[in-house]
Design a protein around this motif. Structure first.
Motif, PDB file in Angstrom:
ATOM      1  N   UNK A 570       0.371  -1.462  -0.051  1.00  0.00           N
ATOM      2  CA  UNK A 570      -0.124  -0.297  -0.047  1.00  0.00           C
ATOM      3  C   UNK A 570       0.815   1.181  -0.241  1.00  0.00           C
ATOM      4  N   UNK A 571       0.293   1.837  -1.053  1.00  0.00           N
ATOM      5  CA  UNK A 571       0.788   3.450  -0.314  1.00  0.00           C
ATOM      6  C   UNK A 571      -0.065   4.338   0.800  1.00  0.00           C
ATOM      7  N   UNK A 572       0.564   5.049   0.999  1.00  0.00           N
ATOM      8  CA  UNK A 572      -0.208   6.052   2.279  1.00  0.00           C
ATOM      9  C   UNK A 572      -0.982   7.180   2.111  1.00  0.00           C
ATOM     10  N   UNK A 573      -1.213   7.553   2.583  1.00  0.00           N
ATOM     11  CA  UNK A 573      -1.843   9.516   1.861  1.00  0.00           C
ATOM     12  C   UNK A 573      -1.317  10.053   2.374  1.00  0.00           C
ATOM     13  N   UNK A 574      -1.022  10.959   2.225  1.00  0.00           N
ATOM     14  CA  UNK A 574       0.110  12.112   2.325  1.00  0.00           C
ATOM     15  C   UNK A 574      -0.425  12.392   3.079  1.00  0.00           C
ATOM     16  N   UNK A 575      -0.969  13.078   3.634  1.00  0.00           N
ATOM     17  CA  UNK A 575      -1.818  13.249   5.731  1.00  0.00           C
ATOM     18  C   UNK A 575      -2.526  12.225   6.337  1.00  0.00           C
ATOM     19  N   UNK A 576      -1.510  11.128   6.414  1.00  0.00           N
ATOM     20  CA  UNK A 576      -3.014  10.239   6.974  1.00  0.00           C
ATOM     21  C   UNK A 576      -2.678  10.114   8.695  1.00  0.00           C
ATOM     22  N   UNK A 577      -3.567   9.118   9.061  1.00  0.00           N
ATOM     23  CA  UNK A 577      -3.609   9.125  10.663  1.00  0.00           C
ATOM     24  C   UNK A 577      -3.280   7.251  11.087  1.00  0.00           C
ATOM     25  N   UNK A 578      -1.808   7.837  11.816  1.00  0.00           N
ATOM     26  CA  UNK A 578      -1.679   6.513  12.284  1.00  0.00           C
ATOM     27  C   UNK A 578      -0.363   5.873  11.134  1.00  0.00           C
ATOM     28  N   UNK A 579       0.480   5.235  11.932  1.00  0.00           N
ATOM     29  CA  UNK A 579       1.004   4.658  11.742  1.00  0.00           C
ATOM     30  C   UNK A 579       2.341   2.800  12.326  1.00  0.00           C
ATOM     31  N   UNK A 580       3.635   2.504  11.345  1.00  0.00           N
ATOM     32  CA  UNK A 580       3.848   1.335  12.257  1.00  0.00           C
ATOM     33  C   UNK A 580       2.156   0.047  12.156  1.00  0.00           C
ATOM     34  N   UNK A 581       3.140  -0.860  13.129  1.00  0.00           N
ATOM     35  CA  UNK A 581       1.604  -1.920  13.149  1.00  0.00           C
ATOM     36  C   UNK A 581       0.405  -1.412  13.582  1.00  0.00           C
ATOM     37  N   UNK A 582       0.069  -0.798  14.305  1.00  0.00           N
ATOM     38  CA  UNK A 582      -0.772  -0.112  14.738  1.00  0.00           C
ATOM     39  C   UNK A 582      -1.883   0.224  13.312  1.00  0.00           C
ATOM     40  N   UNK A 583      -1.446   0.717  12.622  1.00  0.00           N
ATOM     41  CA  UNK A 583      -1.809   0.734  10.888  1.00  0.00           C
ATOM     42  C   UNK A 583      -2.502  -0.186  10.502  1.00  0.00           C
ATOM     43  N   UNK A 584      -0.913  -0.890  10.051  1.00  0.00           N
ATOM     44  CA  UNK A 584      -1.402  -2.558   9.123  1.00  0.00           C
ATOM     45  C   UNK A 584      -2.634  -3.236   9.768  1.00  0.00           C
ATOM     46  N   UNK A 585      -2.870  -3.453  11.099  1.00  0.00           N
ATOM     47  CA  UNK A 585      -3.435  -4.084  12.023  1.00  0.00           C
ATOM     48  C   UNK A 585      -4.973  -2.912  11.567  1.00  0.00           C
ATOM     49  N   UNK A 586      -5.124  -2.165  11.559  1.00  0.00           N
ATOM     50  CA  UNK A 586      -6.308  -1.336  11.517  1.00  0.00           C
ATOM     51  C   UNK A 586      -6.814  -1.442   9.640  1.00  0.00           C
ATOM     52  N   UNK A 587      -5.175  -1.880   8.780  1.00  0.00           N
ATOM     53  CA  UNK A 587      -5.426  -1.895   7.641  1.00  0.00           C
ATOM     54  C   UNK A 587      -6.334  -3.883   7.517  1.00  0.00           C
ATOM     55  N   UNK A 588      -6.132  -4.288   8.398  1.00  0.00           N
ATOM     56  CA  UNK A 588      -6.268  -5.937   8.043  1.00  0.00           C
ATOM     57  C   UNK A 588      -7.653  -5.843   8.626  1.00  0.00           C
ATOM     58  N   UNK A 589      -7.809  -5.155   9.798  1.00  0.00           N
ATOM     59  CA  UNK A 589      -9.278  -4.684  10.610  1.00  0.00           C
ATOM     60  C   UNK A 589     -10.397  -4.696   9.286  1.00  0.00           C
ATOM     61  N   UNK A 590      -9.999  -3.851   8.262  1.00  0.00           N
ATOM     62  CA  UNK A 590     -10.692  -3.073   7.863  1.00  0.00           C
ATOM     63  C   UNK A 590     -11.320  -3.864   6.426  1.00  0.00           C
ATOM     64  N   UNK A 591     -10.326  -4.284   5.650  1.00  0.00           N
ATOM     65  CA  UNK A 591     -10.311  -5.409   4.801  1.00  0.00           C
ATOM     66  C   UNK A 591     -11.645  -6.448   5.803  1.00  0.00           C
ATOM     67  N   UNK A 592     -10.830  -6.741   6.727  1.00  0.00           N
ATOM     68  CA  UNK A 592     -11.674  -8.347   7.097  1.00  0.00           C
ATOM     69  C   UNK A 592     -13.564  -7.737   7.179  1.00  0.00           C
ATOM     70  N   UNK A 593     -13.465  -6.298   7.689  1.00  0.00           N
ATOM     71  CA  UNK A 593     -14.739  -5.898   8.094  1.00  0.00           C
ATOM     72  C   UNK A 593     -15.497  -5.837   6.878  1.00  0.00           C
ATOM     73  N   UNK A 594     -15.048  -4.895   5.583  1.00  0.00           N
ATOM     74  CA  UNK A 594     -15.146  -4.874   4.598  1.00  0.00           C
ATOM     75  C   UNK A 594     -15.834  -6.745   3.600  1.00  0.00           C
ATOM     76  N   UNK A 595     -15.287  -7.524   3.882  1.00  0.00           N
ATOM     77  CA  UNK A 595     -15.515  -8.428   2.963  1.00  0.00           C
ATOM     78  C   UNK A 595     -16.121  -9.690   3.997  1.00  0.00           C
ATOM     79  N   UNK A 596     -14.365 -10.193   4.452  1.00  0.00           N
ATOM     80  CA  UNK A 596     -14.518 -11.123   5.232  1.00  0.00           C
ATOM     81  C   UNK A 596     -13.527 -11.567   6.048  1.00  0.00           C
ATOM     82  N   UNK A 597     -13.718 -12.509   7.514  1.00  0.00           N
ATOM     83  CA  UNK A 597     -12.225 -12.315   8.055  1.00  0.00           C
ATOM     84  C   UNK A 597     -11.147 -13.214   6.426  1.00  0.00           C
TER      85      UNK A 597
END
Ligand code: 6R9
Length: 650
Positions: A570-597
């Motif tokens: 992934x390429x992040x937006x210029x002014x994104x919020x969050x970083x590192x492992x926390x952001x990666x976990x948030x992205x994983x959770x977002x996909x899981x919620x949007x599609x399925x685990x």
């Protein structure tokens, strides 16, 4: 993705098995002599209310009509017929709940009564043949009853896997304009009740992103009480199953429907983000479901106990969980839970306890069993097993051998069955008792099915050469289209080999020098995660849907456990919020919620740039090399070849 190298290790059927097998080599001879006469004969396995005038009408290709003018009722073929033939007391379903105390045997007579009550209720809502009903349920008896009640009334069901998100449910409800949703309050998962109706409420409401108000088509939500957990209630819309269905009359006269009447829609991933609603017929579908189930699994309805472990949310759960086995009068195991609930012995306990004789599962589960260790199946008496099946992805030879030795007592034949949501039923498989098998090969097209491996020009490839798997003749259970998008149907499956009129399956394959077929995995942007199809673009759009992400590229990388695993860059937006492992976990959770685990990426790497061609196409091939730890291939067509060096350093 798997070890699909041709082996010459062969397993001949035993004389003992061959002597009692349903299928004989004559099936090939008969089908080769006259394919349509062969299907005409197979259609007579079912009870028809009106005979067909023509076996196949291919004049509107690529839309086929099978058993033209024939009429039947699918549910009556799965239920009434067996009761009428004096088999009403046979167990249709050994239902086993996740909590160990929950189990229920349902005979054919009882299932017919249950289905009749549900059908009477659904017709009291004013639903008429052709209306769509969404089913979003765990593996409980009412899920089977709901599917069969729809079939009985000619209501086209659309089962949505209960592990899918509310957003996925909503898009399927909207696409099909479903009038009713059938669900449960919750479902048991590893000993605990988890909400399910809450996801339906969210799906049908107006709070999801990308929706325009509440789901307009849905009038009623029918809710089975399964876990007793609290639910929100819309008194206008929601109704408890146990308050309206049990009081209905337990008889119902089935109507006959045209062979081409759409029995169900099932959504599957394609190469673009939007899932496709695959349309299946009634007559042709049931003929091939019934014929393949009987011959491939060597079903003996009086004595076998058959267990297909697939959830009804997948096509395997439709064709080999419900319609194939019930049309043949089988006794089926239906298990609500996961294989390790409460512990890793659960499947083997069920096999031992119910004396399961035919077990149909997926390579990913076999590999999980291998990881848990052979002591676990060895602690159980599995001697009832006489046929093993595999489906969903290529089975690696090691898993094949382990399956046969540890679950099949070193002798049960394995049927490695290749087919797709689109094909409706098994296309390529050995016939137990007839075919000599090779670990990892699905062996040969079934009698009545014509397939080939061709190059880009549609010419048959030489043996041992890789090519594309195609269907060269129509088959009865073939999809009839994509719901609401017949152009996409023609384009996706028929435009590659328009001149030859071949069906393009999307899989790479080869013939070996013995004429055995080896399926080598997808050639398009569809990934296969534990046998589940997820498209790269679906996951990409879920990632880009997150506020931090500017751009995403997703590839399927080989994974020992799940066949393929999802790897995202992934390429992040210029002014994104969050970083590192926390952001990666948030992205994983977002996909899981949007599609399925199931669609949750295994790895997400933040990168400054993605490798693109001069025309702007992401070169997934290079990302796959990276994800699989290989040397990166040719980068000469990249607009900026230095990007790959930077990525490799990461
Ligand atoms: C039934 C089902 C279809 C895709 C298919 C292929 C892969 C399924 C396979 C197999 C090798 C087998 N696939 N069975 N690959 N050997 N025995 O799985 O349908 O979910 O639509 O997936 O799965 O890649 O194209 P579906």
């Amino acid at each position: 993705m798997s070890d699909s190298s041709t082996t010459n290790e062969k397993y001949a059927p035993s004389a003992e098995f061959a002597a009692q097998a349903n299928a004989t080599a004559d099936l090939y001879t008969e089908a080769d002599a006259d394919r349509l006469a062969f299907w005409d004969k197979q259609a007579r396995r079912l009870t028809w209310d009106q005979e067909w005038s023509e076996v196949l009408d291919w004049s509107q290709a690529p839309v086929s009509k099978w058993f033209v003018g024939g009429k039947l009722n699918v549910a009556a073929n799965c239920l009434d017929r067996h009761v009428d033939e004096g088999n009403g007391d046979r167990v249709a379903v050994h239902w086993i709940g996740e909590p160990k105390s929950d189990a229920r045997d349902i005979t054919y007579s009882e299932l017919l009564a249950d289905v009749s009550r549900a059908a009477n209720y659904l017709s009291s809502l004013g639903l008429v043949a052709g209306d769509r009903v969404a089913i979003y349920m765990p593996m409980i008896p009412e899920a089977y009853i709901a599917m069969l009640a729809c079939a009985r009334l000619g209501l086209t069901h659309s089962v949505v896997f209960a592990g899918f998100s509310s957003a996925a449910l909503r898009s399927r409800v909207d696409d099909a304009e479903a009038k009713v949703v059938i669900t449960s309050d919750g479902q048991f998962r590893r000993g605990k009740p988890a909400p399910l109706k809450a996801a339906v409420d969210e799906a049908l409401g107006s709070d999801l992103p990308n929706v325009d108000g509440p789901a307009a088509s849905v009038h009623k939500v029918l809710v089975v009480r399964r876990t007793g957990i609290d639910v929100d209630w819309d008194a206008e819309r929601d109704v408890w199953w146990d308050e309206v269905v049990p009081e209905q009359p337990d008889t119902h006269t089935p109507e006959s429907f045209d062979a081409e009447h759409p029995l169900f829609l099932l959504y599957t991933s394609g190469t673009t983000g939007k899932p496709k609603g695959i349309v299946h017929s009634s007559g042709g579908y049931l003929v091939q479901a019934s014929y393949t189930h009987y011959n491939v699994f060597d079903l003996k309805p009086e004595s076998d106990v058959y267990w297909c472990t697939a959830d009804i949310g997948w096509v395997t759960g439709h064709t080999y969980g419900v319609y194939g086995p019930l049309s043949n009068g089988s006794t089926c195991v239906v298990y609500e839970g996961t294989p390790n609930s409460p512990d890793e012995h659960r499947h083997f306990e069920i096999i031992e306890d119910k004396k399961v004789s035919i077990y149909y599962s997926a390579p990913t589960l076999v590999r999980t069993f291998m990881k848990w260790g052979h002591e676990i199946p060895a602690a159980h008496d599995l001697s009832s097993i006489r046929v093993l099946g595999s489906v969903g992805e290529p089975i690696n030879p090691e898993a094949w051998r382990w399956y046969r030795d540890n679950i099949g007592g070193g002798k049960a034949p394995i049927v490695d069955t290749w087919w797709q949501t689109e094909t409706g039923a098994i296309m390529v498989s050995p016939l137990p008792g007839v075919t000599e098998t090779k670990p990892g090969s699905a062996m040969r097209p079934l009698p009545g099915i014509s397939m080939d491996v061709v190059d880009n020009d549609g010419e048959t490839v030489a043996s041992e050469e890789q090519g594309l798997l195609v269907g060269t003749e129509p088959w009865p259970a073939m999809l009839r289209g994509i719901w609401g998008d017949m152009d996409r149907y023609r384009d996706t499956y028929w435009s590659h080999f328009a001149e030859q009129g071949y069906y393009f399956a999307g899989d790479g394959a080869k013939w070996d020098s013995d004429g055995a077929l080896w399926v080598l995995g997808r050639v398009d942007d569809v990934m296969n995660i534990s046998g589940h199809r997820i498209s790269t673009s679906e996951v990409e759009s879920a990632l880009v849907g997150h506020e931090a992400v500017a751009e995403a590229a997703v590839v399927g990388a080989s994974d020992e456990q799940t066949g393929q695993a999802i790897v995202a860059y992934v390429i992040l937006r210029e002014h994104h919020i969050g970083s590192g492992d926390e952001l990666v976990d948030a992205l994983k959770a977002a996909v899981s919620k949007e599609i399925s685990p199931i669609a949750k990426p295994r790895d997400i790497t933040v990168v400054p740039e993605l490798p693109k061609t001069r025309s702007g196409k992401i070169m997934r091939r290079l990302l796959r090399d990276l994800a699989e730890g290989r040397e990166v291939g040719d980068t000469s067509t990249l607009s900026d070849p230095s990007i790959m060096e930077a990525l490799q350093k990461k």
